[in-house]
Design an enzyme around this catalytic site. Structure first.
Site, mmCIF file in Angstrom:
data_model
loop_
_atom_site.group_PDB
_atom_site.id
_atom_site.type_symbol
_atom_site.label_atom_id
_atom_site.label_comp_id
_atom_site.label_asym_id
_atom_site.label_seq_id
_atom_site.Cartn_x
_atom_site.Cartn_y
_atom_site.Cartn_z
ATOM 1 N N LYS A 5 0.853 -1.214 0.000
ATOM 2 C CA LYS A 5 0.000 0.000 0.000
ATOM 3 C C LYS A 5 0.877 1.247 0.000
ATOM 4 O O LYS A 5 0.650 2.183 -0.767
ATOM 5 C CB LYS A 5 -0.902 0.008 1.229
ATOM 6 C CG LYS A 5 -1.587 1.343 1.486
ATOM 7 C CD LYS A 5 -2.490 1.336 2.708
ATOM 8 C CE LYS A 5 -1.769 1.620 3.971
ATOM 9 N NZ LYS A 5 -1.471 3.042 4.235
ATOM 10 N N ASN A 6 1.894 1.256 0.848
ATOM 11 C CA ASN A 6 2.697 2.478 1.013
ATOM 12 C C ASN A 6 3.732 2.682 -0.088
ATOM 13 O O ASN A 6 4.454 3.684 -0.069
ATOM 14 C CB ASN A 6 3.340 2.506 2.401
ATOM 15 C CG ASN A 6 2.281 2.650 3.483
ATOM 16 O OD1 ASN A 6 1.118 2.958 3.189
ATOM 17 N ND2 ASN A 6 2.655 2.395 4.718
ATOM 18 N N CYS A 28 -4.899 12.635 12.655
ATOM 19 C CA CYS A 28 -5.623 11.367 12.781
ATOM 20 C C CYS A 28 -5.299 10.821 14.169
ATOM 21 O O CYS A 28 -4.605 11.456 14.962
ATOM 22 C CB CYS A 28 -5.189 10.395 11.686
ATOM 23 S SG CYS A 28 -3.499 9.865 11.880
ATOM 24 N N ARG A 62 0.215 14.689 12.168
ATOM 25 C CA ARG A 62 0.601 14.471 10.767
ATOM 26 C C ARG A 62 0.907 15.788 10.045
ATOM 27 O O ARG A 62 0.296 16.144 9.042
ATOM 28 C CB ARG A 62 -0.467 13.681 10.018
ATOM 29 C CG ARG A 62 -0.974 12.433 10.713
ATOM 30 C CD ARG A 62 0.071 11.363 10.964
ATOM 31 N NE ARG A 62 0.572 10.715 9.796
ATOM 32 C CZ ARG A 62 0.000 9.655 9.219
ATOM 33 N NH1 ARG A 62 -1.125 9.181 9.709
ATOM 34 N NH2 ARG A 62 0.553 9.097 8.162
ATOM 35 N N ILE A 71 2.855 18.723 7.747
ATOM 36 C CA ILE A 71 3.489 18.630 6.418
ATOM 37 C C ILE A 71 4.573 19.701 6.262
ATOM 38 O O ILE A 71 4.996 20.029 5.143
ATOM 39 C CB ILE A 71 2.448 18.784 5.287
ATOM 40 C CG1 ILE A 71 1.651 20.088 5.472
ATOM 41 C CG2 ILE A 71 1.531 17.571 5.203
ATOM 42 C CD1 ILE A 71 0.868 20.504 4.260
ATOM 43 N N LEU A 74 7.711 19.686 6.605
ATOM 44 C CA LEU A 74 8.943 19.298 5.898
ATOM 45 C C LEU A 74 8.707 19.210 4.383
ATOM 46 O O LEU A 74 9.593 19.529 3.580
ATOM 47 C CB LEU A 74 9.480 17.974 6.447
ATOM 48 C CG LEU A 74 9.888 18.020 7.922
ATOM 49 C CD1 LEU A 74 10.284 16.634 8.420
ATOM 50 C CD2 LEU A 74 11.018 19.026 8.141
ATOM 51 N N ASP A 114 4.745 0.758 12.068
ATOM 52 C CA ASP A 114 3.485 0.138 11.646
ATOM 53 C C ASP A 114 3.318 -1.277 12.186
ATOM 54 O O ASP A 114 2.210 -1.824 12.118
ATOM 55 C CB ASP A 114 3.386 0.118 10.112
ATOM 56 C CG ASP A 114 3.274 1.510 9.541
ATOM 57 O OD1 ASP A 114 3.485 1.675 8.328
ATOM 58 O OD2 ASP A 114 3.000 2.450 10.312
ATOM 59 N N ARG A 126 -8.868 -0.630 4.575
ATOM 60 C CA ARG A 126 -8.142 0.369 3.772
ATOM 61 C C ARG A 126 -6.793 -0.179 3.325
ATOM 62 O O ARG A 126 -6.296 0.173 2.262
ATOM 63 C CB ARG A 126 -7.836 1.600 4.626
ATOM 64 C CG ARG A 126 -8.923 2.582 4.801
ATOM 65 C CD ARG A 126 -8.393 3.767 5.560
ATOM 66 N NE ARG A 126 -7.162 4.263 4.943
ATOM 67 C CZ ARG A 126 -6.340 5.095 5.554
ATOM 68 N NH1 ARG A 126 -6.588 5.496 6.774
ATOM 69 N NH2 ARG A 126 -5.265 5.526 4.938
HETATM 70 C C1 EPZ Z 1 4.231 6.935 5.928
HETATM 71 O O1 EPZ Z 1 3.482 7.989 6.503
HETATM 72 C C2 EPZ Z 1 3.295 5.733 5.909
HETATM 73 N N1 EPZ Z 1 2.125 6.041 5.074
HETATM 74 C C3 EPZ Z 1 2.843 5.398 7.338
HETATM 75 O O2 EPZ Z 1 2.042 4.229 7.273
HETATM 76 C C4 EPZ Z 1 4.100 5.086 8.160
HETATM 77 O O3 EPZ Z 1 3.717 4.815 9.494
HETATM 78 C C5 EPZ Z 1 5.044 6.294 8.124
HETATM 79 O O4 EPZ Z 1 5.370 6.608 6.745
HETATM 80 C C6 EPZ Z 1 6.345 6.039 8.874
HETATM 81 O O5 EPZ Z 1 6.984 4.925 8.351
HETATM 82 C C7 EPZ Z 1 2.263 5.999 3.719
HETATM 83 O O6 EPZ Z 1 3.338 5.755 3.197
HETATM 84 C C8 EPZ Z 1 1.031 6.288 2.925
HETATM 85 P P1 EPZ Z 1 6.331 10.394 7.966
HETATM 86 P P2 EPZ Z 1 4.071 9.502 6.472
HETATM 87 O O7 EPZ Z 1 6.185 11.630 7.164
HETATM 88 O O8 EPZ Z 1 4.812 9.737 5.212
HETATM 89 C C9 EPZ Z 1 6.646 13.707 11.285
HETATM 90 C C10 EPZ Z 1 0.189 2.874 7.694
HETATM 91 O O9 EPZ Z 1 -0.261 2.364 8.733
HETATM 92 N N2 EPZ Z 1 6.571 14.676 10.171
HETATM 93 O O10 EPZ Z 1 7.583 9.576 7.850
HETATM 94 O O11 EPZ Z 1 2.971 10.422 6.845
HETATM 95 C C11 EPZ Z 1 5.298 13.069 11.566
HETATM 96 O O12 EPZ Z 1 4.536 13.893 12.427
HETATM 97 C C12 EPZ Z 1 0.666 4.307 7.716
HETATM 98 O O13 EPZ Z 1 0.297 2.281 6.584
HETATM 99 C C13 EPZ Z 1 6.798 16.026 10.425
HETATM 100 O O14 EPZ Z 1 7.058 16.417 11.555
HETATM 101 O O15 EPZ Z 1 5.108 9.421 7.691
HETATM 102 C C14 EPZ Z 1 5.656 11.770 12.213
HETATM 103 O O16 EPZ Z 1 5.861 11.989 13.593
HETATM 104 C C15 EPZ Z 1 0.510 4.955 9.084
HETATM 105 N N3 EPZ Z 1 6.709 16.914 9.405
HETATM 106 C C16 EPZ Z 1 6.998 11.404 11.552
HETATM 107 O O17 EPZ Z 1 7.469 12.589 10.910
HETATM 108 C C17 EPZ Z 1 6.409 16.519 8.129
HETATM 109 O O18 EPZ Z 1 6.365 17.384 7.217
HETATM 110 C C18 EPZ Z 1 6.891 10.319 10.514
HETATM 111 O O19 EPZ Z 1 6.050 10.767 9.493
HETATM 112 C C19 EPZ Z 1 6.168 15.147 7.883
HETATM 113 C C20 EPZ Z 1 6.256 14.241 8.923
#
Ligand code: EPZ
Length: 423
Positions: A22-23, A117, A122, A124, A126, A310, A402
């Protein structure tokens, strides 16, 4: 609302085939917007999130055709509307991954923002830091973000990510592939899904080096062409079934696995006494040795190649059944222990203190009515239900559907007593 009914099941046994990730498939579908010719993606899992991403691509001008089972043809001759509408984006936060491609191909993008969520806010920030570094003007309103490239298009730059965010790394990569000049992403995410995306983009004619390391270098090109790509197997689904074998003291063969992608999970299961090894046809997970003691082990989630966040909740379900107490530390998301209250309704007696959870272990869980708070927590509750006395009724199961293809069918085929009860 539909529910899952899960009853105590004997040791799971048999074979399970892992679906496309999925990811990985979601960023791949978003990246297909960059090609002016048709792209083909194979091993696409039949998931609600994939359906939403298809609708989003069609809403910006793509033609998305199902060639056959799990095989998509995506043709975006031109982007007719560089905007991700609220109704669709609100269904799935990964929709924000279209911003990079929209910005790169049309010079602008506007995407409405889903809220936080259950697992965290979550943010954005970065992603936006990356777009600004490439020269984009970012208008960040409460409900949407709009990005506008300079007249001459985006310009390559060096970007340091304060956290190795998966989504930010993906969005910056797709924004930078058509920029003029070279972009370096430092402290980039190293997940396998990043490598899969870079491989797809390079097939389209991009020039990306270093994917899978913390420094990714992207040389901008003029155009991207059509490409064919097969999605990598889902390492989180793989880990979920590894834990299904472990928690039920079963013996299953998992097919379509990339062993390196699940190394942290295999390592921690082996520490706990579970046998994990490769056979010709796949990965064997065995916990059916009656003389074996399965013992506590501590988990700390980290960005890849650390232990995956995850798998934290499914692993916690397993830890309630081993001898001795375990500690789980969640470092990636700020609120990812929502499943603890649900496991405690089943008698797990887990204590939490901030981002640490203490699992006493040696528990015989009792079936209860519980709620899936996110897709991985939902899977964790199903695993717990397989070994709990009596029946466990799990609601909010749309989360699970999902992200796991043919979830009930795959578990039932391994001998799990799980049934979907339509409302
Ligand atoms: C991806 O989410 C995955 N989703 C998540 O899987 C997974 O848990 C996560 O990566 C970590 O491995 C998809 O790929 C669709 P991140 P993502 O940006 O990209 C912080 C599942 O169950 N952060 O690496 O949203 C954020 O708050 C889902 O399949 C910032 O601070 O994860 C979090 O604490 C859940 N600023 C950490 O980074 C930003 O701009 C990790 O988030 C972006 C993120």
């Amino acid at each position: 609302m539909a529910k899952f009914l899960v009853q105590k099941s004997g040791p799971l046994s048999g074979e399970v085939q892992i679906s496309g990730a999925k990811n990985a498939v979601l960023p791949l579908m978003a990246a297909s917007l960059l090609a002016e010719e048709p792209c083909e993606i194979k091993d696409v899992p039949d998931l609600r999130d994939v359906k939403v991403m298809k609708e989003i691509l069609e809403s910006v001008g793509s033609e998305v055709k199902d060639i056959d089972d799990g095989h998509l043809n995506i043709y975006t001759k031109e982007i007719t509307k560089a905007e991700g509408c609220f109704e669709l984006v609100n269904k799935m936060r990964a929709s924000f991954l279209i911003m990079g491609p929209l910005l790169a191909r049309t010079g602008r993008g506007k995407v409405y923002l889903p809220g936080g969520c259950t697992i965290g806010a979550r943010p954005i920030d970065l992603h936006l830091k990356g777009f600004e570094a490439l020269g984009a003007k970012v208008i960040n309103e409460d409900s949407y973000v709009e990005c506008i490239a300079p007249e001459g298009g985006l310009v390559g730059n060096s970007i340091y990510l304060d956290f190795p965010s998966v989504g930010a790394t993906e969005n910056i990569m797709t924004a930078a592939v058509l920029a003029s000049g070279t972009t370096s992403i430092f402290n980039a995410a190293e997940e396998p899904e990043i490598v899969d995306l870079a491989n797809f983009l390079n097939k389209m004619g991009a020039r990306i080096k270093g994917a899978g390391t913390d420094h990714i270098k992207i040389e901008g090109v003029e155009h991207l062409k059509s490409a064919r790509h097969t999605v990598i197997p889902d390492r989180i689904e793989t880990g979920t079934f590894m834990l299904a074998a472990a928690i039920t003291r079963g013996n299953i063969l998992i097919k379509n696995v990339v062993p390196d992608h699940v190394m942290p999970i295999a390592a921690k299961l082996r520490e706990s006494g579970v046998d994990v090894f490769l056979e010709e046809e796949g990965m064997r997970v065995r916990a059916d040795d009656k003389n074996r003691k399965f013992v506590a082990t501590d988990i700390k989630t980290l960005p890849y190649p650390g232990f995956p966040t995850d798998i934290q909740s499914p692993f916690m379900s397993y830890l309630t059944t081993v001898d001795g107490g375990s500690t789980v530390i969640e470092t990636v998301f700020e609120n990812r222990f929502m499943h603890v209250a649900e496991l405690n309704r089943m008698g797990a007696n887990i204590k939490t203190d901030g981002n640490r959870a203490f699992i006493p272990g040696s528990k015989v869980l009792e079936g209860a009515q519980v709620i899936a708070t996110d897709l991985r927590a939902g899977a964790a509750l199903v695993l717990a239900g397989l070994v709990a006395e009596g029946t466990t009724e799990i609601s909010e199961i749309y989360h699970i559907e999902r992200g796991y293809e043919k979830f009930v069918e795959k578990f039932r085929r391994l001998g799990a007593n799980i049934f979907k009860m339509e409302e």
